[in-house]
Design a protein around this motif. Structure first.
Motif, mmCIF file in Angstrom:
data_model
loop_
_atom_site.group_PDB
_atom_site.id
_atom_site.type_symbol
_atom_site.label_atom_id
_atom_site.label_comp_id
_atom_site.label_asym_id
_atom_site.label_seq_id
_atom_site.Cartn_x
_atom_site.Cartn_y
_atom_site.Cartn_z
ATOM 1 N N MET B 1 -16.138 22.312 -4.412
ATOM 2 C CA MET B 1 -15.271 21.131 -4.537
ATOM 3 C C MET B 1 -16.127 19.877 -4.792
ATOM 4 O O MET B 1 -17.012 19.590 -3.986
ATOM 5 N N ASN B 2 -15.894 19.202 -5.919
ATOM 6 C CA ASN B 2 -16.692 17.990 -6.142
ATOM 7 C C ASN B 2 -16.072 16.803 -5.390
ATOM 8 O O ASN B 2 -14.997 16.919 -4.783
ATOM 9 N N GLN B 3 -16.771 15.669 -5.459
ATOM 10 C CA GLN B 3 -16.336 14.521 -4.659
ATOM 11 C C GLN B 3 -14.920 14.045 -5.023
ATOM 12 O O GLN B 3 -14.111 13.731 -4.159
ATOM 13 N N GLN B 4 -14.646 14.035 -6.335
ATOM 14 C CA GLN B 4 -13.348 13.552 -6.806
ATOM 15 C C GLN B 4 -12.208 14.420 -6.256
ATOM 16 O O GLN B 4 -11.196 13.913 -5.767
ATOM 17 N N GLU B 5 -12.445 15.739 -6.300
ATOM 18 C CA GLU B 5 -11.428 16.670 -5.778
ATOM 19 C C GLU B 5 -11.255 16.482 -4.269
ATOM 20 O O GLU B 5 -10.136 16.490 -3.767
ATOM 21 N N LEU B 6 -12.393 16.324 -3.611
ATOM 22 C CA LEU B 6 -12.352 16.144 -2.151
ATOM 23 C C LEU B 6 -11.528 14.900 -1.805
ATOM 24 O O LEU B 6 -10.660 14.949 -0.924
ATOM 25 N N ILE B 7 -11.772 13.814 -2.529
ATOM 26 C CA ILE B 7 -11.045 12.565 -2.252
ATOM 27 C C ILE B 7 -9.545 12.757 -2.509
ATOM 28 O O ILE B 7 -8.713 12.342 -1.701
ATOM 29 N N GLN B 8 -9.230 13.404 -3.623
ATOM 30 C CA GLN B 8 -7.811 13.632 -3.956
ATOM 31 C C GLN B 8 -7.118 14.434 -2.862
ATOM 32 O O GLN B 8 -6.003 14.113 -2.444
ATOM 33 N N GLN B 9 -7.821 15.478 -2.384
ATOM 34 C CA GLN B 9 -7.208 16.311 -1.347
ATOM 35 C C GLN B 9 -7.128 15.586 -0.008
ATOM 36 O O GLN B 9 -6.204 15.813 0.771
ATOM 37 N N LEU B 10 -8.085 14.711 0.232
ATOM 38 C CA LEU B 10 -8.029 13.907 1.460
ATOM 39 C C LEU B 10 -6.826 12.971 1.399
ATOM 40 O O LEU B 10 -6.120 12.789 2.389
ATOM 41 N N ILE B 11 -6.595 12.388 0.220
ATOM 42 C CA ILE B 11 -5.453 11.484 0.046
ATOM 43 C C ILE B 11 -4.140 12.240 0.280
ATOM 44 O O ILE B 11 -3.210 11.721 0.896
ATOM 45 N N GLN B 12 -4.106 13.493 -0.162
ATOM 46 C CA GLN B 12 -2.895 14.302 0.026
ATOM 47 C C GLN B 12 -2.729 14.786 1.476
ATOM 48 O O GLN B 12 -1.722 15.402 1.821
ATOM 49 N N GLY B 13 -3.735 14.517 2.316
ATOM 50 C CA GLY B 13 -3.652 14.888 3.732
ATOM 51 C C GLY B 13 -3.977 16.348 3.997
ATOM 52 O O GLY B 13 -3.534 16.917 4.996
ATOM 53 N N ASN B 14 -4.750 16.956 3.115
ATOM 54 C CA ASN B 14 -5.133 18.360 3.273
ATOM 55 C C ASN B 14 -6.135 18.512 4.425
ATOM 56 O O ASN B 14 -7.200 17.908 4.411
ATOM 57 N N GLU B 15 -5.758 19.320 5.424
ATOM 58 C CA GLU B 15 -6.598 19.443 6.624
ATOM 59 C C GLU B 15 -7.928 20.134 6.332
ATOM 60 O O GLU B 15 -8.960 19.767 6.904
ATOM 61 N N SER B 16 -7.919 21.112 5.432
ATOM 62 C CA SER B 16 -9.185 21.815 5.151
ATOM 63 C C SER B 16 -10.159 20.882 4.407
ATOM 64 O O SER B 16 -11.372 20.971 4.588
ATOM 65 N N ALA B 17 -9.605 19.970 3.603
ATOM 66 C CA ALA B 17 -10.465 18.979 2.933
ATOM 67 C C ALA B 17 -11.054 18.021 3.967
ATOM 68 O O ALA B 17 -12.224 17.620 3.876
ATOM 69 N N TYR B 18 -10.229 17.699 4.948
ATOM 70 C CA TYR B 18 -10.691 16.803 6.020
ATOM 71 C C TYR B 18 -11.816 17.473 6.815
ATOM 72 O O TYR B 18 -12.808 16.849 7.153
ATOM 73 N N ARG B 19 -11.654 18.769 7.046
ATOM 74 C CA ARG B 19 -12.700 19.520 7.747
ATOM 75 C C ARG B 19 -13.983 19.564 6.903
ATOM 76 O O ARG B 19 -15.092 19.387 7.426
ATOM 77 N N ALA B 20 -13.812 19.767 5.600
ATOM 78 C CA ALA B 20 -14.981 19.811 4.702
ATOM 79 C C ALA B 20 -15.704 18.465 4.717
ATOM 80 O O ALA B 20 -16.938 18.411 4.769
#
Lengths: 103, 205
Positions: B1-20
């Motif tokens: 997962m690159n930074q842009q994807e990580l940020i997008q998933q964090l914005i969507q409230g994805n818990e696994s992205a938050y853990r990452a």
């Protein structure tokens, strides 16, 4: 005292190969727990909502100011003591005698 | 997962992205806070606060800097607030100690052991952290980001929301002040050691 520069140098170099201190493995669980139980979802108000609220506050403020202004204009002029006594007399006794004593 | 994807998933409230995100940056945040505040519990509290702030504010992150820089900025700001609160508490403790409430004032001696310091450097590092504590907050943060976290001047300047030249000047002053403090410290303590030794010899004699 002679080795003072050496002490300073060694002290400054003491963190040269420092390793990063690791966070507790339980910290993530604690944070998630806090997020789930303590924090309500942040409330975001839209721009329209904010503008409506601001306009409502402005209208209420303007109405208040207008009513205070009008009320100030309608204050009756101050009366002197004699006029007040006469007014009271009028209110209680009237100027004309309505009673008929000719019977 | 690159930074842009990580940020997008964090914005969507994805818990696994938050853990990452937590796995990627928690050690950096914790180490920075620990080096600045020099207290394990405070560093843990600040790490929690930082990740809660990340969760709250990710939607307002404008991506002008990298996610890492943004998280370092939140960390330094939180540490700054904590240091200010700590100072006002200390002032109050000083006042209560004047009126004889308790012995709130601690002895001013090196006491902090950073867990990442090599064993042979422990003693000197303890003195260095003691001297670091005497620096103004900004200088302390500049030194920590540069020397302990190993950020480049550009990255550290971005994290502290200042220009590279201002950061370099801050770091230079931090180094100069550290040398002065260390010099004073060793003058006093080496002298103390010598005088103690003399007294000890006299007593023996």
């Amino acid at each position: 005292m002679n080795n003072l520069p050496e002490h300073i140098k060694r002290t400054l170099q003491s963190i040269d190969r420092i390793e990063r201190a690791e966070a507790s493995p339980f910290l993530f669980g604690k944070i998630m727990d806090k997020l789930k139980h303590e924090l309500p979802e942040p409330i975001y108000y839209g721009t329209k909502m904010v503008v409506r609220f601001a306009l409502t506050v402005l209208v209420i403020g303007a109405l208040n100011a207008a009513s205070v202004h009008i009320a100030k204009k309608q204050v009756p002029p101050a009366l002197d003591e004699n006029t007040l006594i006469q007014k009271a007399a009028q209110e209680y006794f009237g100027l004309e005698d309505h009673f008929n004593y000719n019977y | 997962m690159n930074q842009q994807e990580l940020i997008q998933q964090l914005i969507q409230g994805n818990e696994s992205a938050y853990r990452a995100c937590f796995n990627l940056f928690s050690d950096r945040v914790h180490n920075t806070a620990l080096s600045i505040l020099q207290n394990q519990q405070d560093a843990e509290d600040i790490t929690q606060e930082v990740f809660i702030e990340v969760y709250r504010s990710i939607k307002s992150f404008r991506q002008e800097a990298s996610l890492q820089t943004w998280i370092y900025t939140i960390t330094t700001n939180k540490c700054n607030d904590h240091l200010k609160k700590q100072r006002s508490k200390k002032r109050f403790a000083f006042l209560t100690s004047i009126f004889g409430d308790d012995d709130a004032l601690q002895h001013d001696k090196p006491h902090f052991d950073h867990p990442g310091v090599l064993l042979e450097n422990k003693e000197h590092a303890r003195v260095l952290f003691f001297a670091l504590n005497k620096l103004p907050d900004k200088q302390k943060m500049a030194f920590t980001l540069s020397r302990i976290e190993g950020l480049s001047n550009k990255e550290a300047a971005a994290a502290m929301q200042t220009s590279v030249s201002a950061f370099e000047s801050l770091l230079h002053r931090a180094n100069e002040n550290l040398k002065t403090t260390l010099s004073d410290y060793y003058k006093n303590n080496l002298q103390d050691g010598a005088s103690f030794y003399k007294t000890f010899l006299l007593m023996l004699y």
